[in-house]
Scaffold this motif. Structure first.
Motif, PDB file in Angstrom:
ATOM      1  N   GLU A   1     -18.830  26.052  -1.000  1.00 31.67           N
ATOM      2  CA  GLU A   1     -18.991  26.177  -2.451  1.00 31.67           C
ATOM      3  C   GLU A   1     -17.794  26.892  -3.076  1.00 31.67           C
ATOM      4  OE1 GLU A   1     -21.268  25.542  -6.031  1.00 31.67           O
ATOM      5  OE2 GLU A   1     -21.464  24.744  -3.995  1.00 31.67           O
TER       6      GLU A   1
ATOM      7  N   PHE B   1     -15.055  24.454  -3.281  1.00 33.25           N
ATOM      8  CA  PHE B   1     -15.271  23.538  -4.407  1.00 33.25           C
ATOM      9  C   PHE B   1     -14.846  24.201  -5.718  1.00 33.25           C
ATOM     10  CE2 PHE B   1     -17.833  21.788  -7.857  1.00 33.25           C
ATOM     11  CZ  PHE B   1     -17.601  20.434  -7.724  1.00 33.25           C
ATOM     12  N   ASP B   2     -15.191  25.467  -5.893  1.00 27.99           N
ATOM     13  CA  ASP B   2     -14.794  26.191  -7.104  1.00 27.99           C
ATOM     14  C   ASP B   2     -13.272  26.283  -7.215  1.00 27.99           C
ATOM     15  OD1 ASP B   2     -17.441  26.555  -7.766  1.00 27.99           O
ATOM     16  OD2 ASP B   2     -17.552  28.601  -6.972  1.00 27.99           O
TER      17      ASP B   2
ATOM     18  N   THR C   1     -12.010  22.896  -8.389  1.00 29.95           N
ATOM     19  CA  THR C   1     -12.184  22.679  -9.823  1.00 29.95           C
ATOM     20  C   THR C   1     -11.189  23.505 -10.630  1.00 29.95           C
ATOM     21  OG1 THR C   1     -13.927  24.374 -10.011  1.00 29.95           O
ATOM     22  CG2 THR C   1     -14.621  22.103  -9.551  1.00 29.95           C
TER      23      THR C   1
ATOM     24  N   ASP D   1     -14.218  19.014 -17.628  1.00 30.25           N
ATOM     25  CA  ASP D   1     -14.967  20.016 -16.869  1.00 30.25           C
ATOM     26  C   ASP D   1     -15.316  19.378 -15.523  1.00 30.25           C
ATOM     27  OD1 ASP D   1     -16.896  21.664 -15.712  1.00 30.25           O
ATOM     28  OD2 ASP D   1     -17.735  22.268 -17.645  1.00 30.25           O
ATOM     29  N   THR D   2     -14.479  19.638 -14.535  1.00 33.20           N
ATOM     30  CA  THR D   2     -14.603  18.947 -13.253  1.00 33.20           C
ATOM     31  C   THR D   2     -15.967  19.170 -12.608  1.00 33.20           C
ATOM     32  OG1 THR D   2     -12.225  19.090 -12.895  1.00 33.20           O
ATOM     33  CG2 THR D   2     -13.585  18.688 -10.957  1.00 33.20           C
ATOM     34  N   ALA D   3     -16.455  20.410 -12.616  1.00 30.71           N
ATOM     35  CA  ALA D   3     -17.756  20.695 -12.003  1.00 30.71           C
ATOM     36  C   ALA D   3     -18.866  19.928 -12.711  1.00 30.71           C
ATOM     37  CB  ALA D   3     -18.033  22.196 -12.035  1.00 30.71           C
TER      38      ALA D   3
ATOM     39  N   TYR E   1     -18.706  16.250 -11.770  1.00 32.78           N
ATOM     40  CA  TYR E   1     -19.212  16.044 -10.404  1.00 32.78           C
ATOM     41  C   TYR E   1     -20.743  16.126 -10.394  1.00 32.78           C
ATOM     42  CZ  TYR E   1     -19.964  16.835  -5.392  1.00 32.78           C
ATOM     43  OH  TYR E   1     -20.396  16.755  -4.092  1.00 32.78           O
ATOM     44  N   ASP E   2     -21.289  17.151 -11.043  1.00 37.36           N
ATOM     45  CA  ASP E   2     -22.742  17.318 -11.069  1.00 37.36           C
ATOM     46  C   ASP E   2     -23.425  16.121 -11.733  1.00 37.36           C
ATOM     47  OD1 ASP E   2     -22.447  19.754  -9.831  1.00 37.36           O
ATOM     48  OD2 ASP E   2     -22.722  20.942 -11.654  1.00 37.36           O
TER      49      ASP E   2
ATOM     50  N   ARG F   1     -22.594  14.390  -1.963  1.00 36.75           N
ATOM     51  CA  ARG F   1     -22.441  15.810  -1.605  1.00 36.75           C
ATOM     52  C   ARG F   1     -22.039  15.967  -0.136  1.00 36.75           C
ATOM     53  NH1 ARG F   1     -27.781  18.506  -4.507  1.00 36.75           N
ATOM     54  NH2 ARG F   1     -26.668  19.579  -6.185  1.00 36.75           N
TER      55      ARG F   1
ATOM     56  N   SER G   1     -25.353  27.428  -2.983  1.00 35.52           N
ATOM     57  CA  SER G   1     -24.360  26.376  -3.200  1.00 35.52           C
ATOM     58  C   SER G   1     -24.854  25.406  -4.269  1.00 35.52           C
ATOM     59  CB  SER G   1     -24.128  25.654  -1.863  1.00 35.52           C
ATOM     60  OG  SER G   1     -23.266  24.567  -1.995  1.00 35.52           O
TER      61      SER G   1
ATOM     62  N   HIS H   1     -23.471  23.449  -6.514  1.00 39.41           N
ATOM     63  CA  HIS H   1     -22.829  22.146  -6.697  1.00 39.41           C
ATOM     64  C   HIS H   1     -23.000  21.252  -5.473  1.00 39.41           C
ATOM     65  CE1 HIS H   1     -21.087  23.394 -10.480  1.00 39.41           C
ATOM     66  NE2 HIS H   1     -20.539  24.444  -9.901  1.00 39.41           N
TER      67      HIS H   1
END
Length: 258
Positions: free
Chosen positions: A25, A28-29, A32, A47-49, A52-53, A79, A153, A155
């Motif tokens: 996680e 991943f942050d 982004t 907003d990349t996160a 993705y979400d 995921r 986690s 995301h």
């Protein structure tokens, strides 16, 4: 031995999954954050996160097909494929952003294979099921653990390699024979352990845990996000070649910054 990205097997299997989920996680942050800063990211300016979400949510609602029509991917599939995209910042981070954009357009093909093709799935699964205690015996326990991982986690939802291994062991007809871990290994020469300060597969502390089991070993840290550091860092190459030819280890606490 030169060990590139050691794993920590001194904890319980569930704690290992929790730590790996937290590490992935964090990676991943960092991905982004890179997308926000770099025009090399196909999601730059967004907003990349959130993108993705939204993709994961969409795929869980209506699985996204692949180009050849052989399968359609759920959000969980996406995921589960993401962790390996986080292991080489200069190569797989741009590829992950492109995979997201491609899936948003209706083709999830890039999430059907692992960027790291050096491991056969069976090669990974067999020792996971036979050498490690199985902490989950049923669906209720699995659900509680998954809810815990979702908090750690948000995301990636804890969809990391250890989780895949654990779920793959459910229902195995052959009992596990756990290997005792955590005690020092005697008679082996000191090893060089190379560990990134930020990495999607294992926390930096895992290198120190491995070194403690191999007396005299040294952790050579590399500031960065990458696996396969011999390929990327001249500092790591120099230390590795020196160790393999002379058995001279770097000073404890040494960090490569290239």
């Amino acid at each position: 031995m030169v060990l590139d990205t050691a794993l920590d097997d001194t904890t319980t299997p569930t704690e290992r999954i929790r730590r790996e989920a937290a590490t992935a996680e964090e990676a991943f942050d960092r991905f982004t954050a890179w997308c926000s800063a770099s025009t090399d990211c196909a999601l730059h300016g967004k907003d990349t996160a959130a993108e993705y979400d939204a993709l994961v949510t969409r795929a869980d609602r209506t699985p996204i097909p692949t180009a050849d029509g052989s399968r359609a991917l759920t959000g969980e599939d996406i995921r589960a494929a993401t962790q390996d995209y986080l292991t080489l910042s200069g190569v797989t981070w741009p590829a992950l952003a492109q995979a997201v954009v491609k899936a948003q357009a209706g083709d999830a093909s890039d999430f059907t294979y692992e960027p790291d093709d050096t491991l056969d799935p069976v090669q990974v699964q067999v020792p996971a099921c036979l050498d490690t205690a199985r902490p989950v015996a049923g669906f209720d326990q699995l659900t509680r653990l998954r809810n815990d991982l979702a908090r750690i986690s948000p995301h990636l939802g804890g969809a990391v390699r250890s989780w895949t291994a654990l779920t793959g062991c459910l229902g195995w007809p052959v009992p596990a024979h756990p290997v005792t871990a955590g005690t020092p290994v005697h008679g082996a020469p000191p090893a060089l352990i190379v560990q990134s300060t930020h990495q999607a597969l294992a926390p930096h502390s895992a290198g120190l845990a491995m070194a403690a089991q191999l007396p005299g070993s040294v952790v050579l840290s590399r500031e960065g996000d990458d696996y396969s550091m011999f390929l990327l860092s001249q500092c790591v190459r120099d230390a590795t070649n020196r160790y393999l030819t002379t058995r001279a280890l770097p000073a404890p606490g040494t960090t490569c910054t290239d």
